[in-house]
Design an enzyme around this catalytic site. Structure first.
Site, PDB file in Angstrom:
ATOM      1  N   ALA A  26       0.815  -1.215   0.000  1.00  0.00           N
ATOM      2  CA  ALA A  26       0.000   0.000   0.000  1.00  0.00           C
ATOM      3  C   ALA A  26       0.850   1.267   0.000  1.00  0.00           C
ATOM      4  O   ALA A  26       0.533   2.245  -0.693  1.00  0.00           O
ATOM      5  CB  ALA A  26      -0.943   0.001   1.206  1.00  0.00           C
ATOM      6  N   GLU A  83     -18.002   7.929 -19.333  1.00  0.00           N
ATOM      7  CA  GLU A  83     -17.674   6.649 -19.964  1.00  0.00           C
ATOM      8  C   GLU A  83     -18.330   5.511 -19.202  1.00  0.00           C
ATOM      9  O   GLU A  83     -17.994   4.353 -19.385  1.00  0.00           O
ATOM     10  CB  GLU A  83     -16.166   6.463 -20.107  1.00  0.00           C
ATOM     11  N   SER A 105      -8.691  10.144 -22.950  1.00  0.00           N
ATOM     12  CA  SER A 105      -7.874   9.176 -23.670  1.00  0.00           C
ATOM     13  C   SER A 105      -8.424   8.967 -25.070  1.00  0.00           C
ATOM     14  O   SER A 105      -9.623   9.053 -25.312  1.00  0.00           O
ATOM     15  CB  SER A 105      -7.851   7.846 -22.917  1.00  0.00           C
ATOM     16  N   LYS A 127       0.256  12.409  -9.317  1.00  0.00           N
ATOM     17  CA  LYS A 127       1.564  12.685  -9.908  1.00  0.00           C
ATOM     18  C   LYS A 127       1.477  13.456 -11.227  1.00  0.00           C
ATOM     19  O   LYS A 127       2.208  14.416 -11.454  1.00  0.00           O
ATOM     20  CB  LYS A 127       2.324  11.361 -10.140  1.00  0.00           C
ATOM     21  N   ARG A 166       2.468   2.320 -19.338  1.00  0.00           N
ATOM     22  CA  ARG A 166       3.237   3.568 -19.304  1.00  0.00           C
ATOM     23  C   ARG A 166       3.026   4.416 -20.559  1.00  0.00           C
ATOM     24  O   ARG A 166       3.342   5.604 -20.573  1.00  0.00           O
ATOM     25  CB  ARG A 166       4.713   3.261 -19.083  1.00  0.00           C
ATOM     26  N   CYS A 210     -12.241  10.752 -20.473  1.00  0.00           N
ATOM     27  CA  CYS A 210     -12.440  11.647 -19.323  1.00  0.00           C
ATOM     28  C   CYS A 210     -12.667  13.101 -19.703  1.00  0.00           C
ATOM     29  O   CYS A 210     -12.716  13.960 -18.821  1.00  0.00           O
ATOM     30  CB  CYS A 210     -11.239  11.538 -18.380  1.00  0.00           C
ATOM     31  N   ASN A 232      -9.769   9.180  -9.022  1.00  0.00           N
ATOM     32  CA  ASN A 232     -10.014   9.742 -10.347  1.00  0.00           C
ATOM     33  C   ASN A 232     -11.490   9.568 -10.711  1.00  0.00           C
ATOM     34  O   ASN A 232     -11.942   8.444 -10.925  1.00  0.00           O
ATOM     35  CB  ASN A 232      -9.121   9.020 -11.364  1.00  0.00           C
ATOM     36  N   HIS A 264      -6.604  17.624 -15.694  1.00  0.00           N
ATOM     37  CA  HIS A 264      -7.165  16.294 -15.460  1.00  0.00           C
ATOM     38  C   HIS A 264      -6.233  15.553 -14.511  1.00  0.00           C
ATOM     39  O   HIS A 264      -5.012  15.670 -14.591  1.00  0.00           O
ATOM     40  CB  HIS A 264      -7.315  15.520 -16.774  1.00  0.00           C
ATOM     41  N   THR A 322       0.332   5.501 -21.446  1.00  0.00           N
ATOM     42  CA  THR A 322      -0.678   6.521 -21.110  1.00  0.00           C
ATOM     43  C   THR A 322      -0.014   7.832 -20.676  1.00  0.00           C
ATOM     44  O   THR A 322      -0.686   8.851 -20.581  1.00  0.00           O
ATOM     45  CB  THR A 322      -1.614   6.047 -19.968  1.00  0.00           C
ATOM     46  N   ARG A 368       3.121  17.121 -12.170  1.00  0.00           N
ATOM     47  CA  ARG A 368       4.249  17.172 -13.105  1.00  0.00           C
ATOM     48  C   ARG A 368       3.926  18.048 -14.319  1.00  0.00           C
ATOM     49  O   ARG A 368       4.750  18.828 -14.782  1.00  0.00           O
ATOM     50  CB  ARG A 368       4.603  15.747 -13.547  1.00  0.00           C
TER      51      ARG A 368
END
Lengths: 344, 384, 129
Positions: free
Chosen positions: A30, A81, A296, A239, A199, A113, A266, A234, A201, A243
């Site tokens: 976790a 969605e 996406s 993270k 990754r 999204c 999310n 979004h 994405t 970023r």
């Protein structure tokens, strides 16, 4: 004539599940997941909640705060969605529950999204053209995730509704979209859960589209990051938006108010616009806000929004953070029941 | 109006009758009634059948013709009519038969009640169609849930306790143990009732009557004709029916069943009796709270004081006003459309002195049959 | 059952009831005829405010098949501010409910006609904190 957000409403189901509880079931670490995603818990719908009920509750709050006659709403778009029906619109359920009548433009939208912000753009166009007085754009999801998949830690439920019209509390100065065919995340027809490119994405999908849309908007307007008081991106996890903000030159201070994902996960079509609503909760007249969604497949809608004097007499309680901070924690068994994942 | 007498009664065993079909059950009660009256069969001029939901329990409508046929009356082509007011259907069959004789239209008429519920998997769902399906059933309200809402308010407003409800169940089980036709023939302790699982709070398993298979038949005749068949006629002095709002949300006061109050008032008046003249009663204890409310709405107790009667033992078998000597719906069983006729059988046996181990001394009796949550009530007054 | 549900969607999705202009009475569910005025009825459709209080309630443990997922659930008799009474599900912890509790309307699912059938939405209530 200024066109923008006349009113907004939000809905977040009260149930929460912690990352620890999901990790316990799948034998995962976790702490590593919390460190990696920046998510501590996520919202979970009740057994009798879905995208339609979330949409109606958010829209009712928006109509109530606007104090308008629902019959003046000339368009309803629901982006999601996780529409309850594959064929049969959610938007008609919203229209009926709100008492809008039968005289309105309507469709369900799907663009992963970003379907909620796509609806906002459509309503802005309708209002600016004079075809309607008010448009209602909703982004809501009870997002699906396969048990045991990485998405299970983040896929959450919630939504926001915006009434678009003249004399707004927040004027949409400009909107710009960046769109390409990028298969980073998808769900094929008749499949219960989405699939994703892992990754893939990240850079080619989320970061490329969000930065391109944000930069495109700022270039078009001759603005830079420091011209905005707030920014919201979004937020599939905590993270990515942090970023991308840094990449675009935004500070943590600018994005903090709209960063809800650590506490509710999310909410997919609801994610960026719930963050935007949280910013509207505290914004003052003259504040400029950057809103960038990501869907996406892929695309990003960027908006530059300036808060007007009208917000001072606008009812903003209960706030989004009030709703984020409540919560009834459930265990994984209850979670499975709430998400209808128990085979009977 | 002709005075109407009961000249014969019959009742099947109540309960889960796996070996018997609908026709078998009805005929067993019918044959018993014919024997009791000393009739051959061809004397019957008309028949009324109380049945709530043959269509859903058996996918069989046209129940009246079916029963007349299997009772051997098809040859005589008698008029046979099914009547329906939910679980008061039996009481209504009795009332229709009573009116047919009282009016002089017929001399000898059968009132039957019958239900076969165990051929389907979920009889409760069908029972719940006695409430407002579109506006009560839709929201997940069941028949026990609505009685539970009434019970909760009764407890809040009048101080009725869960123990009082349990005492009703204990009493009715005690009586049922003495009735060979009863579904449950064992006594239960107060603890058993109180510790049973909640169905719809505050109502527990032992507050709810079962839904049973069963049939009951009474044969009515005008007073003059009755003399040819019996030396111990029991007379129906009044049989009144009243209705109310179907859904409890539309009633001004859910703690009073105004249908019961109206039917009782009319029945007392027509029978020229007062509450104090009643020696014995069968009331519709589909739920224990319904028996306590029946005490109040029939005038046995003041509004809000129904629980006193059970606490003080007034309605026990050896009390001043025994109620549900048969075991009531709770212990004798609730065969839905049969119940109203079954109540008339019990009062008849008691007034004739044929009630065996549960016999009490009584001259005048009363039966209360209710449909659903009280949107229909039928009150019948009997004398010997 | 599909047309039967669809026909009353307006009155289920929101608390839309009836008002008799002749005697100033409100009704829910809606009625075509005022039970006080009958032939003199002047019935008009009217949306009700969604706030009320619990008059009485039950916690349903023995639930019909289609409601098994939600049990135990609360069914309450609720009095709205205009005096109209409504039977509804009350979405809350069964331990929390009490007579007199203030509640407000909420849009929720009541069930569905199996996995491939239509979804039944309607009005429930939630605590009004």
């Amino acid at each position: 004539m200024k066109v923008g957000v006349v009113s907004y409403g939000t809905y977040i189901p009260i149930y929460r599940i912690k990352v620890e509880e999901i990790a316990r079931i799948w034998g995962e670490n976790a702490e590593a997941i919390k460190g990696g995603l920046g998510i501590y818990q996520k919202s979970v719908p009740d057994v009798d909640e879905d995208t339609a009920t979330i949409s109606v509750e958010a829209a009712r709050e928006a109509v109530y705060r606007a104090n308008i006659n629902p019959k003046d709403i000339g368009a309803i778009y629901v982006g999601s969605e996780s529409h309850p029906y594959a064929v049969k619109p959610t938007a008609t359920i919203v229209g009926e529950a709100l008492g809008v009548g039968n005289d309105f433009f309507s469709a369900d939208l799907e663009f992963a999204c970003k379907a909620g912000t796509a609806g906002m753009q459509m309503c802005i166009g309708f209002v600016r053209s004079g075809m309607i007085k008010y448009g209602l754009a909703i982004g809501a999801d009870t997002s699906q995730s396969k048990p045991g998949d990485a998405l299970e830690y983040s896929a959450a439920a919630g939504g926001a509704a915006f009434i678009i019209g003249k004399n707004p509390i927040a004027e949409v100065e400009e909107t710009y979209s960046f769109t390409s065919d990028t298969p980073d995340f998808w769900r094929r027809e008749l499949q219960p859960y989405p699939s994703h490119g892992g990754r893939f994405t990240g850079l080619p999908a989320y970061f490329r589209h969000v930065t391109s849309a944000a930069q495109g908007l700022m270039d078009k307007m001759g603005l830079k990051a420091s011209d905005f008081d707030y920014a919201v991106f979004h937020q599939p996890n905590a993270k990515f938006p942090v970023r991308v903000a840094k990449m675009l030159g935004f500070t943590n201070e600018q994005i903090k108010q709209g960063l809800l994902v650590p506490y509710i996960g999310n909410t997919y079509s609801g994610a960026s616009i719930l963050g935007f609503a949280a910013i509207l909760d505290v914004a003052k007249p003259g504040d400029r806000i950057l809103l960038v969604s990501f869907g996406s497949g892929a695309g990003s809608d960027a908006f530059s929004i300036v808060v007007t004097d009208a917000i001072e007499n606008f009812e903003r309680n209960p706030t989004v953070w009030d709703k984020v901070n409540q919560g009834v924690f459930i265990d994984y068994g209850e979670y499975l029941k709430h998400r209808d994942k128990i085979r009977m | 109006m002709n005075r109407v007498a009961i000249i014969g009664v019959g009742c099947s065993k109540f309960g889960e009758m796996w070996d018997s079909g609908f026709r078998d059950i009805v005929i067993s009660a019918g044959v018993e009634a014919l024997e009791d009256a000393g009739l051959e069969g061809k004397e019957i001029e008309a028949m009324f059948v109380g049945n709530m939901s043959g269509g859903r329990y058996l996918a069989q409508e046209h129940i009246a013709a079916l029963i007349a046929d299997y009772a051997g009356l098809a040859e005589f082509n008698i008029p046979s009519t099914r009547v329906e007011v939910a679980d008061a259907s039996g009481g209504l069959a009795l009332r229709q038969a009573y009116m047919a004789v009282a009016s002089g239209m017929h001399d000898i008429v059968i009132a039957a009640g019958a239900e076969k519920v165990t051929d389907v998997g979920n009889p409760m769902d069908i029972m719940t169609s006695s409430i407002d399906r579109e506006w009560e059933g839709f929201v997940g309200a069941t028949l026990p849930a609505l009685y539970a809402i009434i019970a909760r308010l009764h407890m809040e407003k009048f101080g009725t306790k869960e123990e009082d409800l349990a005492l009703i169940s204990v009493k009715n089980h005690k009586n049922g143990a003495l009735n060979p036709k009863a579904q449950f023939r064992r006594e239960i302790s107060l603890e058993t009732a109180l510790n049973s699982t909640y169905v719809a709070e505050p109502l527990k398993l032992f507050d709810c009557a079962p839904i049973s298979d069963g049939a009951a038949v009474v044969i009515l005749a005008s007073e003059d004709v009755a003399k040819n068949y019996t030396d111990t006629p029991v007379f129906i002095e009044a049989c009144s029916q009243a209705s109310d709002y179907l859904a409890i949300q539309n009633r001004k006061d859910i703690l009073t069943m105004s249908s019961v109050v109206a039917a009782a008032k009319q029945a007392y008046k027509q029978a020229k009796v007062e509450v104090k003249d009643i020696d014995i009663a069968e009331v519709h204890d589909s739920f224990t709270i319904a028996e306590i409310m029946a005490y109040e709405d029939l005038g046995f107790a003041k509004k809000g004081e129904g629980a006193k009667l059970i606490r003080e033992g007034v309605t026990e078998l050896n009390g001043d006003l025994p109620v549900n000597t048969s075991g009531g719906l709770k212990a004798c069983g609730h065969a839905v459309g049969a119940t109203g006729v079954r109540q008339a059988v019990e009062i008849t046996l008691q007034l004739r002195g044929d009630a065996g181990k549960r016999q009490v001394d009584a001259e005048k009796g009363l039966a209360l049959n209710i449909g659903g949550t009280g949107a229909t009530a039928i009150v019948t007054i009997f004398s010997r | 059952m599909l047309p039967r549900f669809w026909r009353k969607i307006k009155y289920r999705y929101d608390l839309v009831g009836s008002y008799c202009e002749n005697c100033q009475s409100f009704f829910y569910p809606p009625r075509n005829l005022c039970p006080h005025c009958r032939r003199r009825s002047k019935i008009k459709e009217i949306p009700f405010d969604g706030k009320g209080r619990v008059l009485s309630y039950t916690v349903v443990h023995d639930a019909p098949e289609e409601y098994k997922e939600e049990k135990p659930y609360v069914v309450a008799l609720i009095e709205l501010e205009n005096g109209v009474r409504v039977i509804s599900q009350l979405v809350c912890d069964p331990e929390e409910v009490e007579i007199g509790m203030e509640v407000k309307k909420a849009f929720r699912k009541y069930g569905e006609d199996g996995n491939s059938g239509i979804i039944y939405y309607g009005t429930k209530f939630v605590p009004d904190n």
